[in-house]
Design a protein around this motif. Structure first.
Motif, short mmCIF file in Angstrom:
data_model
loop_
_atom_site.label_atom_id
_atom_site.label_comp_id
_atom_site.label_asym_id
_atom_site.label_seq_id
_atom_site.Cartn_x
_atom_site.Cartn_y
_atom_site.Cartn_z
N PRO A 28 0.96 -1.67 -0.07
CA PRO A 28 0.17 0.60 -0.10
C PRO A 28 0.93 1.43 -0.32
N THR A 43 -1.92 3.91 -2.37
CA THR A 43 -2.83 3.65 -1.90
C THR A 43 -2.89 4.81 -0.51
N ALA A 62 -8.27 6.47 -1.59
CA ALA A 62 -7.44 4.78 -1.38
C ALA A 62 -7.62 4.10 -2.72
N THR A 89 -5.51 3.55 -5.59
CA THR A 89 -4.94 1.85 -6.07
C THR A 89 -5.23 0.93 -7.36
N LEU A 146 -9.04 -5.23 -3.65
CA LEU A 146 -8.48 -2.78 -3.41
C LEU A 146 -9.50 -3.03 -2.50
N SER A 157 -7.62 -1.11 0.39
CA SER A 157 -7.95 0.60 1.17
C SER A 157 -8.64 0.97 1.86
N THR A 198 -5.92 0.49 4.48
CA THR A 198 -5.15 1.51 4.42
C THR A 198 -5.11 2.20 5.24
#
Ligand SMILES: Nc1ncnc2c1ncn2[C@@H]1O[C@H](COP(=O)(O)OP(=O)(O)OP(=O)(O)O)[C@@H](O)[C@H]1O
Ligand SMILES: [Mg+2]
Lengths: 252, 320
Positions: free
Chosen positions: B80, B85, B116, B120, B227, B231, B234
């Motif tokens: 990440p 991200t 995020a 990404t 994903l 996300s 993160t």
């Protein structure tokens, strides 16, 4: 039965598979032969829905491959591609076990495990079962991927150059095994082969491709003729009959 | 299994010991005596335990997020923090703070997670478009993308005098963790468990799109699930303690070397290893300059970059 109708693949302006209509016989071994770039892999990939078509339809037992749910097809048809991914470090046994995924959904039963062990044994990988794929030779890795596809235990088995990188002994044993799968287990096996003698000796049906089209098809006796092979490969090839088989000699 | 239990035991012991390290003096005897020291219990409950939990949750979830990123990008060198991200999550937080400061933290976190996700996804889209001549191009693309997003963030943060907040999001530091300010991180535990449930799918997706299709799975769906997990994890980490660099890179790589990439087997180890890595960084940060603290992210950067260089050279030795 696998039926392709007006299947075409274009990349920009170039047509690499050109309006192919084809019915693959049920049962037995069908071999696709032809020069590099003829469109063999492209056609096989489209028939097994791993590559989208530009136009046309493919049906497997009447099921349209573009609309049928993936997991339904995965229990009927399995494909080995020409180039296999080497991104994940899996052991041979782990890889082969993934072949059971369409049936087990990640929870292998005792029966699934039997399939796995059988496939590993048939491909002569017993001693290598715990090795990581990146610790194998090219031919051993090829056998591991074939084992995975066989383990999927589907009616239709599509293999793109399964003999790639195999030594003579393993090539013969792989073809014998495919013959066994076709005869004893009633599988329909479709293989792309470059060795036309293997194709001639082991297939029920041959399909010769050239420039994105099916140039010829028929029994080995129909295809293994100098004038046909000359048209396909642009090479003078003489044919000998040895023990009932048609053998091409093309080394000189 | 035995090895895992042993490793878990070691982690528990170190985690227990970490509760006693800090500026305020604490000892087990003061805590477990029949008449426990009120103040000590207070420190433990309000500060030390939340801090430890935050460390463990961040380590576990970021490690697993890194593993998922590597499978989706099919490249060992992304995480990440090197895929845009984390930078996108910071930008999202900045946008939320600047445009809707009255929103509750949870909503801001949601906005950060959306940013995020978009960042990404953009990274993965770029990867599909460019020819990949070397495995190192992939993390370079991510770092460049992250850099661009980061400069946008810095520009606006500078104007709005929010640089200090941005710094807190990008530099993971556990010293500010207190009861009532980290609980959002529990959601990451749920996401880690979700990743474990979907482990086989991620392994299959790691073998590529046609491999996945052949086995009857939908590649796109797996990518979206991955994903979303990456996300959200993160964003939550960025919002609560700040990003920890290298963690998502080092831990999955070491685990892969030892036990391969079957996520069903490796996720528990990555989770454990991630927790251990952050715990060690946080502990070192607390003792190296006692009674002052060095942020965990700084130590993770130092330890991580050294370990990463080692892995890189080793990999090249294997390939070449
Ligand atoms: N992604 C692509 N973009 C453009 N052209 C492509 C792409 N993939 C394949 N081709 C072209 O399509 C043609 C057919 O390729 P295909 O892989 O089907 O050949 P093949 O018959 O399997 O050959 P080989 O025996 O070498 O495996 C080739 O000319 C190839 O250059
Ligand atoms: Mg091919």
């Amino acid at each position: 039965m696998i039926e392709a109708k007006n299947v075409t693949k274009r990349y920009g302006q170039t047509v690499v598979v050109d309006d192919v209509t084809l019915q693959l016989p049920v049962g037995g071994i069908t071999s696709i032969i032809g020069p590099n770039g003829a469109g063999k892999s492209t056609l096989l990939s489209m028939m097994s829905r791993v590559l989208p078509m530009s136009s046309g339809t493919v049906r497997v037992d009447g099921l349209d491959v573009t609309t049928t749910p993936g997991d339904v097809l995965a229990r009927r048809l399995a494909i080995l591609r020409q180039d296999n991914p080497l991104t994940a470090r899996l052991t041979v046994r782990e890889l082969v076990t993934f072949g059971r995924y369409p049936h087990s959904k990640g929870r292998p039963t005792v029966k699934d495990r039997e399939h796995v062990e059988q496939a590993i044994r048939h491909m002569g990988l017993d001693a290598l079962a715990e090795r990581f794929l990146d610790e194998l030779s090219g031919g051993q890795r090829q056998r591991a991927f074939v084992a995975m596809v066989l383990c999927q235990d589907t009616d239709y088995v599509l293999l793109d150059e399964p003999l790639n990188g195999l030594d003579l002994k393993h090539a013969v044993s792989m073809m014998k095994h495919l013959r066994h799968a076709a005869d004893a287990l009633q599988k329909s096996v479709v293989v792309v082969l470059h060795d036309i003698n293997f194709a001639s000796c082991y297939s029920n049906h041959l399909i010769a491709m050239r420039d994105g089209k099916v140039a010829f098809q028929g029994r080995p006796a129909d295809i293994m003729r100098p004038e046909v092979l000359r048209a396909v490969y642009e090479l003078d090839i003489s044919i000998q009959r040895i023990d009932g088989d048609f053998i091409a000699t093309h080394y000189r | 299994m035995k090895r895992f239990t042993l490793a878990l035991l070691v982690l528990v012991v170190v985690a227990g010991a970490s509760l006693l390290v800090g500026v305020g003096h604490l000892s087990w005897s003061a805590l477990v005596s029949p008449t426990p020291d009120e103040r000590a219990v207070q420190v433990l409950v309000v500060s030390r335990i939340p801090r430890l939990l935050a460390v463990l949750l961040v380590g576990t979830s970021l490690g697993v997020a890194g593993l998922i990123m590597q499978m989706l990008a099919r490249n060992r060198f992304v995480e990440p923090a090197t895929a845009g991200t984390a930078e996108s999550a910071s930008l999202g937080m900045l946008a939320a703070t600047a445009l809707a400061p009255q929103l509750p933290v949870l909503a801001k976190m949601g906005i950060a997670a959306l940013f995020a996700l978009a960042g990404t996804a953009l990274f993965l889209l770029i990867l599909q478009r460019i020819p990949l001549r070397s495995v190192l191009v992939v993390p370079l693309v991510g770092i460049v993308l992250g850099g661009i997003i980061d400069s946008v963030t810095t520009f606006f943060a500078h104007r709005m005098e929010l640089l200090q907040s941005v710094n807190a999001w990008t530099t993971g530091d556990f010293s500010t963790v207190l009861r009532g300010r980290y609980e959002l991180l529990w959601v990451t535990l749920g996401l880690t468990c979700l990743a474990y449930v979907a482990a086989d799918r991620f392994t299959v997706a790691g073998m590529g799109e046609s491999f996945t299709t052949n086995l009857g799975l939908r590649y796109r769906r797996i990518v979206v699930l991955g994903l979303v997990i990456v996300s959200m994890v993160t964003a939550m980490v960025v919002v609560t303690v700040g990003m920890i660099p290298f963690l998502g890179l080092i831990v999955p790589n070491v685990v892969s070397l030892v036990m391969g990439d079957n996520a069903r087997r490796s996720i528990p180890w990555v989770a454990l290893g991630g927790a251990g890595f952050v715990l060690v960084c946080d502990l070192l940060g607390r003792v190296v300059r006692f009674p002052y603290e060095i942020p965990g992210a700084t130590l993770a950067g130092i330890l991580g970059s050294l370990l990463f260089l080692h892995l890189l050279l080793r990999r090249n030795a294997r390939v070449g």
